[in-house]
Design a protein around this motif. Structure first.
Motif, mmCIF file in Angstrom:
data_model
loop_
_atom_site.group_PDB
_atom_site.id
_atom_site.type_symbol
_atom_site.label_atom_id
_atom_site.label_comp_id
_atom_site.label_asym_id
_atom_site.label_seq_id
_atom_site.Cartn_x
_atom_site.Cartn_y
_atom_site.Cartn_z
ATOM 1 N N HIS A 7 0.825 -1.177 -0.078
ATOM 2 C CA HIS A 7 -0.124 0.007 0.020
ATOM 3 C C HIS A 7 0.662 1.156 -0.130
ATOM 4 O O HIS A 7 1.499 1.679 0.991
ATOM 5 C CB HIS A 7 -0.671 -0.088 1.278
ATOM 6 C CG HIS A 7 -1.967 1.093 1.476
ATOM 7 N ND1 HIS A 7 -3.276 1.019 1.983
ATOM 8 C CD2 HIS A 7 -1.747 2.422 0.912
ATOM 9 C CE1 HIS A 7 -3.767 2.179 2.018
ATOM 10 N NE2 HIS A 7 -3.133 2.972 1.238
ATOM 11 N N HIS A 9 1.412 5.145 -2.291
ATOM 12 C CA HIS A 9 0.823 6.056 -3.289
ATOM 13 C C HIS A 9 2.025 6.558 -4.047
ATOM 14 O O HIS A 9 2.256 7.883 -3.894
ATOM 15 C CB HIS A 9 -0.201 6.937 -2.686
ATOM 16 C CG HIS A 9 -1.106 6.405 -2.052
ATOM 17 N ND1 HIS A 9 -2.247 5.641 -2.762
ATOM 18 C CD2 HIS A 9 -1.516 6.321 -0.897
ATOM 19 C CE1 HIS A 9 -3.081 5.196 -1.870
ATOM 20 N NE2 HIS A 9 -2.748 5.538 -0.589
ATOM 21 N N PHE A 34 -6.612 6.576 -4.666
ATOM 22 C CA PHE A 34 -7.306 7.203 -3.436
ATOM 23 C C PHE A 34 -7.541 8.686 -3.871
ATOM 24 O O PHE A 34 -7.492 9.014 -4.985
ATOM 25 C CB PHE A 34 -6.089 7.335 -2.289
ATOM 26 C CG PHE A 34 -4.971 8.123 -2.266
ATOM 27 C CD1 PHE A 34 -4.343 8.362 -3.456
ATOM 28 C CD2 PHE A 34 -4.548 8.778 -1.061
ATOM 29 C CE1 PHE A 34 -3.202 9.354 -3.401
ATOM 30 C CE2 PHE A 34 -3.375 9.671 -1.130
ATOM 31 C CZ PHE A 34 -2.700 9.925 -2.384
ATOM 32 N N GLU A 105 -8.981 1.793 -2.708
ATOM 33 C CA GLU A 105 -9.375 1.523 -1.338
ATOM 34 C C GLU A 105 -10.853 2.032 -1.132
ATOM 35 O O GLU A 105 -11.376 2.873 -2.034
ATOM 36 C CB GLU A 105 -8.709 2.695 -0.475
ATOM 37 C CG GLU A 105 -6.993 2.643 -0.718
ATOM 38 C CD GLU A 105 -6.497 3.773 0.247
ATOM 39 O OE1 GLU A 105 -6.711 3.976 1.595
ATOM 40 O OE2 GLU A 105 -5.453 4.412 0.107
ATOM 41 N N HIS A 167 -4.668 0.126 7.963
ATOM 42 C CA HIS A 167 -4.569 1.310 9.083
ATOM 43 C C HIS A 167 -4.869 0.690 10.361
ATOM 44 O O HIS A 167 -5.673 1.448 10.975
ATOM 45 C CB HIS A 167 -5.265 2.522 8.657
ATOM 46 C CG HIS A 167 -5.008 2.789 7.089
ATOM 47 N ND1 HIS A 167 -4.056 3.009 6.514
ATOM 48 C CD2 HIS A 167 -5.868 3.257 6.208
ATOM 49 C CE1 HIS A 167 -4.048 3.257 5.279
ATOM 50 N NE2 HIS A 167 -5.387 3.634 5.098
HETATM 51 ZN ZN LIG Z 1 -3.602 4.944 1.130
#
Ligand SMILES: [Zn+2]
Length: 283
Positions: A7, A9, A34, A105, A167
């Protein structure tokens, strides 16, 4: 140490980051679609973004020997914007692409009725396209967010082993541990989860179904925190095989469920891996 960041970006990172990541042992990444920090004003903006996630970004990563895959979705925050809702009709086209290894996500941001609807619709898309799902859990009101997330996942009929809840922290890990879902942890430089806290969680809960990522984006973040976590594991008495399981084999197993993970030429064990030897300086 071979590292798969499940994960991150990269769109918001520089080529210097790719270079440093490759040198640190990062050989593969998954980049989830995202929010971009400001609202998109039309669906066309998603088209360009998704195209770059499956076109330009894998090319850029490849220049550093890093294999790049993506997940696509309407993110939870923008699920609340009526201008973005038609993206749901666009997704099936992208969910058939080779480099797309999950729907994500998805999940909750503020837990609105709109988010409920869009989350359920996208779990249905994951089922229809036979893809795993990457689920973001909210940073505020976390425990309630995770409980509600688990209820929606159960209701959708998707197999828990095809879902990662991301998370997580010391509180929410307890809620997810026995559900069969995968557990994702994002390691941050100053706030939230840190490498030492992550090591404590691995000691307590073991390495099975555990995923560690940097979630690096345009905010305060660090793409090398996967490596730092591996090093903290070794210092705490885990062996190289434990580190390989958490930082490589687990994400490979999870995203491998898409049937689309392509790790040819990057998955050799450390001792025989030739990639990035110049960048890695033989270390
Ligand atoms: Zn993310």
């Amino acid at each position: 140490m071979r590292i798969f960041d499940p994960h991150i970006h990269m769109t918001s990172r520089t080529t210097d980051d790719y270079e440093r990541m490759a040198a640190a042992g990062v050989r593969a990444v998954v980049e989830p679609a995202f929010w971009l920090g400001q609202p998109r004003t039309s669906v066309d903006s998603f088209v360009d973004y998704f195209d770059s996630l499956i076109g330009w970004e894998p090319f850029r990563a490849g220049q550093f020997g890093v294999r790049h895959h993506a997940t696509v979705a309407l993110n939870p925050k923008e699920a609340n914007d009526p201008r973005c809702r038609p993206v749901l009709d666009l997704l099936p086209r992208y969910l058939e692409k080779d480099g797309v290894v999950a729907v994500g996500e998805i999940g909750y941001d503020s837990m609105t009725p709109e988010e409920d609807e869009v989350f359920a619709a996208q779990l249905a898309l994951a089922l229809a396209h036979d893809l795993p799902a990457l689920v973001h859990t909210p940073h505020r009101d976390k425990a309630r967010g995770v409980e509600r997330t688990l209820a929606v996942v159960a209701e959708s009929g998707i197999a828990p082993g095809r879902v990662v809840l991301d998370h997580l922290n010391e509180v929410t890990v307890e809620l997810v541990r026995d559900t069969g879902c995968w557990l994702g942890f994002s390691i941050y430089p100053e706030t939230k989860m840190s490498p030492p806290r992550m090591v404590e969680l691995l000691k307590r809960y073991g390495t099975e179904r555990m995923l560690v990522n940097s979630a690096a984006d345009w905010g305060r973040s660090d793409p090398l925190l996967t490596r730092a976590t591996g090093e903290a594991m070794l210092l705490a008495g885990f062996d190289a095989d434990d580190v390989d399981r958490v930082l490589w084999r687990n994400p490979v197993e999870f995203y491998g469920r898409s049937g689309r993970l392509d790790l040819r030429d990057v998955d050799a064990p450390e001792s025989t891996f030739a990639g990035n030897s110049i960048l890695r300086g033989g270390s």
